[in-house]
Design an enzyme around this catalytic site. Structure first.
Site, mmCIF file in Angstrom:
data_model
loop_
_atom_site.group_PDB
_atom_site.id
_atom_site.type_symbol
_atom_site.label_atom_id
_atom_site.label_comp_id
_atom_site.label_asym_id
_atom_site.label_seq_id
_atom_site.Cartn_x
_atom_site.Cartn_y
_atom_site.Cartn_z
ATOM 1 N N GLY A 56 0.680 -1.549 -0.245
ATOM 2 C CA GLY A 56 0.240 0.528 0.427
ATOM 3 C C GLY A 56 0.778 0.703 -0.120
ATOM 4 O O GLY A 56 1.755 0.935 0.134
ATOM 5 N N CYS A 83 5.244 -6.107 0.584
ATOM 6 C CA CYS A 83 5.978 -4.654 0.871
ATOM 7 C C CYS A 83 5.740 -4.116 2.309
ATOM 8 O O CYS A 83 5.917 -3.970 3.062
ATOM 9 C CB CYS A 83 5.580 -3.618 -0.580
ATOM 10 N N TYR A 84 4.148 -2.843 2.125
ATOM 11 C CA TYR A 84 3.970 -2.132 3.207
ATOM 12 C C TYR A 84 3.424 -3.415 3.811
ATOM 13 O O TYR A 84 3.672 -3.573 5.663
ATOM 14 C CB TYR A 84 2.974 -1.625 3.074
ATOM 15 N N HIS A 170 8.136 -7.482 -4.905
ATOM 16 C CA HIS A 170 5.977 -7.770 -5.671
ATOM 17 C C HIS A 170 6.514 -9.085 -5.859
ATOM 18 O O HIS A 170 6.435 -9.277 -6.977
ATOM 19 C CB HIS A 170 5.716 -6.983 -6.162
ATOM 20 N N SER A 224 -25.861 -4.713 -21.514
ATOM 21 C CA SER A 224 -24.723 -3.340 -21.457
ATOM 22 C C SER A 224 -24.647 -3.776 -23.191
ATOM 23 O O SER A 224 -23.992 -3.027 -23.354
ATOM 24 C CB SER A 224 -23.901 -2.548 -20.842
ATOM 25 N N GLY A 225 -24.402 -5.376 -23.103
ATOM 26 C CA GLY A 225 -23.558 -5.704 -24.208
ATOM 27 C C GLY A 225 -22.473 -6.173 -23.720
ATOM 28 O O GLY A 225 -21.461 -6.513 -24.263
ATOM 29 N N GLY A 226 -21.716 -5.816 -22.751
ATOM 30 C CA GLY A 226 -19.960 -5.928 -21.657
ATOM 31 C C GLY A 226 -20.193 -7.604 -21.584
ATOM 32 O O GLY A 226 -21.372 -8.252 -21.534
ATOM 33 N N VAL A 227 -19.070 -7.897 -21.029
ATOM 34 C CA VAL A 227 -18.944 -9.129 -20.934
ATOM 35 C C VAL A 227 -19.684 -9.584 -19.749
ATOM 36 O O VAL A 227 -20.850 -10.143 -19.067
ATOM 37 C CB VAL A 227 -17.229 -9.461 -20.389
ATOM 38 N N ASP A 228 -19.638 -8.477 -18.399
ATOM 39 C CA ASP A 228 -20.351 -9.089 -17.326
ATOM 40 C C ASP A 228 -21.766 -8.787 -17.380
ATOM 41 O O ASP A 228 -22.635 -9.968 -16.586
ATOM 42 C CB ASP A 228 -20.040 -7.971 -15.816
ATOM 43 N N SER A 229 -22.684 -8.151 -17.564
ATOM 44 C CA SER A 229 -23.956 -8.484 -17.436
ATOM 45 C C SER A 229 -24.348 -9.477 -18.595
ATOM 46 O O SER A 229 -25.029 -10.125 -18.004
ATOM 47 C CB SER A 229 -24.481 -7.454 -17.854
ATOM 48 N N LYS A 368 -12.831 -10.489 -13.116
ATOM 49 C CA LYS A 368 -13.123 -10.639 -14.671
ATOM 50 C C LYS A 368 -12.729 -11.627 -15.581
ATOM 51 O O LYS A 368 -13.895 -12.335 -16.318
ATOM 52 C CB LYS A 368 -12.503 -9.293 -15.079
#
Ligand code: XMP
Length: 583
Positions: A56, A83-84, A170, A224-229, A368
């Protein structure tokens, strides 16, 4: 659907982008991982096998900086601080952390000291990726230093009996070539995790959960035509039967060529043509933020109308949404997507369904890439699953408008195009004119553009004029609004660029390829097209992606034959200082 109640692995989020990246990596090894706030009480994590504390941007000495419940260090699970996370572990267990005044960013060589389970299978010298200011100076009592770099002598620590480890580098990023090995050692060899996760194998379970949540009710979706919906919608149809699931797609009139037909054919949803409402609401609007606001409000109005007209608000219906895992936690999502989500959430009808708990989010524990895998398993077409992201306001924010006539001005080494575009400089928004060079848009010109934005403070973006019916000096900016003719022109140009980028395979090398129209040209050819291919991981930062000159020339030739198009420019600017979209 609801994340597993007792996952083996929890990533505690200490801020920044890292926590989701770590959780995604763990899941790639076949182990489900959740992300929780860093301060989550140890009592809630007692059943875990492994806890990772993320990196972070803070310093452990900053007031109010993220911390963890120190009881996690003696609660049973193995702990890895990154890291942090390592600094926090050292600080809370009475080691010493030194505050750095300048950072170490980029590649470093880790020298591994002695044997350890964490680094088993690694070479004595390993390339690692560092990004930090502070560092651990003295490990806490009982800890051994497991490795160091030339500028960071305590780059890894471990306490074998207590199974507590820390690394300053990392392991989750690709620039640490053997980072996966370190994470696997921690999860499997040290913490004894077992594989329990494969998104493709989850479809049956998701369907059972959908049936349970829906009960006897029907489900309504805005897609929406997007992947998720699209994937969420398809899962619900498969689980409940097509007759119990309805979907609607709002055509704003600012969609890409063929998009509405594509959604109709691939998803079979109702198409709500609201293009006239959107065009009318945006008549005469030039300023980008006003455009976005009006588009948001218009969405609200149309969605409310659809919900009311279909009796979807009565008790027999619930609302399906394509919400994915990063959206469910505070640290996820980009600032921009938050804005558009606020608009959608503000639909009165949808808010009512949410308040009443009548909401179904089958993908809320997936990332995703995992949604894409589920989609592939469901047999959704690759053109749908591998699409580039497309912003909610669509072509409207890629069609620049002007309410005055202005000449192009000569500058020392180029031309000043008097159209304004949005940028991010020093974390705040800028809205400035554009510097244009003449010539091919290769890597050298991209380098020159980067230097120019720092030097010429009037501009936040640089483009190359690669072809035109007239040179920039003969062009003018004209009065122009968001009218149907200009939208059609941009849609045509976008379709040409999309087709050629797909045929050449260029679209698989890049993250996104906005095509923009600016009201800059000559009599009879009043608009010019700007190509904006970018490489990015999450849209937060991006690099201008160089095209081969062959592809650029082919695109330019076809684009110049579009009615009303004067010139073709290529955007050379990284983000920051320019944003990906122009508005
Ligand atoms: P910028 O232009 O801010 O964009 O660099 C970063 C990413 O966000 C997308 N974007 C949006 N996506 N609604 C969305 O769903 C929006 O209003 C919106 N604005 C920008 C943009 O396409 C890029 O991928």
């Amino acid at each position: 659907m609801s994340p597993q109640a007792h996952p083996q692995v929890t990533v505690l989020d200490a801020g920044g982008q890292y926590a989701h990246l770590i959780a995604r990596r763990v899941r790639e090894f076949g182990v489900y991982a959740e992300v929780r706030a860093s301060e989550t009480p140890a009592a809630e994590l007692a059943s875990r096998k492994a806890i990772v504390v993320s990196g972070g941007p803070a310093s452990v000495y900053d007031p109010g900086s993220p911390t963890v419940d120190p009881a996690i260090f003696s609660a049973g699970p193995g702990v890895l601080g990154i890291c942090y996370g390592q600094q926090l572990l050292a600080h809370l267990l009475d080691g010493r952390v030194r505050k750095g005044d300048h950072g170490e960013y980029g590649q470093a060589v880790l020298h591994v000291t002695g044997e350890s389970l964490l680094f088993q299978g690694l070479d004595e010298s390993e390339q690692v990726w560092m990004s930090h200011r502070d560092q651990v100076e003295t490990p806490p009592e009982g800890f051994r230093t497991l490795g160091g770099t030339s500028t960071c002598p305590v780059a890894a620590i471990g306490h074998v009996e207590r199974r507590l480890y820390g690394v300053q580098f990392h392991p989750e990023v690709v620039h640490t070539p053997h980072g996966n090995r370190v994470l696997e050692n921690f999860l499997f060899a040290i913490c004894g995790c077992e594989k329990d996760w494969d998104p493709r194998g989850r479809i049956g379970q998701i369907e059972r959960e959908i049936r349970q949540t829906a009960g006897s009710r029907h489900v309504f979706f805005f897609v929406s035509g997007g992947v998720d919906s699209s994937v969420a919608y398809r899962l619900c149809r498969q689980a409940l039967g097509a007759e119990r699931v309805r979907g609607a797609y709002v055509d704003t009139g600012f969609m890409r060529e063929g998009e509405t037909e594509f959604v109709r054919e691939s998803l079979g949803v109702e198409i709500v043509d609201a293009s006239a409402d959107f065009l009318e609401a945006l008549r005469g609007v030039v300023e980008p933020e006003r455009k976005r606001h009006i588009i948001g409000e218009s969405f609200v109005a149309v969605q409310d109308r659809v919900l009311r007209s279909g009796h979807y608000l009565d008790g027999d219906w619930i609302l399906g949404q394509g919400t994915i895992y990063p959206d469910t936690i505070e640290s996820g999502g980009t600032a921009k997507s938050d804005v558009i989500k606020t608009h959608h959430n503000r639909v009165a009808g949808i808010q009512r369904l949410i308040d009443e708990g009548r909401i179904l989010e089958p993908l809320s524990s997936f990332y995703k890439d995992e949604v894409r895998e589920v989609g592939r398993e469901l047999g959704l077409p690759a053109e749908l699953l591998d699409r580039h992201p497309f912003p909610g306001p669509g072509l409207a924010i890629r069609l620049l408008c002007s309410d005055e006539e202005l000449p192009v001005e000569p500058l020392e080494d180029g031309w000043l195009l008097p159209v304004h575009s949005v940028g991010v400089q020093g974390d705040s928004r800028s809205y400035r004119p554009v510097l244009a060079y003449e010539g091919a848009a290769g890597p050298e010109l991209i380098e020159r553009a980067t230097r120019a934005v720092n030097r010429v403070s009037r501009v936040n973006r640089v483009v190359a004029h690669i072809a035109g019916h007239a040179p920039p000096r003969e062009q003018r900016v004209r009065r122009a609004g968001l009218d149907a003719g200009r939208v059609a022109r941009l849609r045509r140009a976008d379709a040409i660029a999309r087709r050629l980028s797909h045929e050449s395979g260029f679209d698989r090398e890049i993250w996104q390829f906005p095509v923009v129209a600016i009201p800059c040209g000559i009599e009879g050819r009043p608009d010019s097209v700007v190509l904006r291919p970018v490489q990015s991981v999450d849209g937060m930062t991006a690099r201008a992606a160089p095209m081969s000159s062959e592809l650029a020339d082919r695109m330019a030739a076809e684009l110049m034959s579009v009615d009303g198009v004067c010139s073709v420019y290529v955007d050379l600017t990284h983000k920051p200082p320019a944003t990906i979209e122009w508005e």
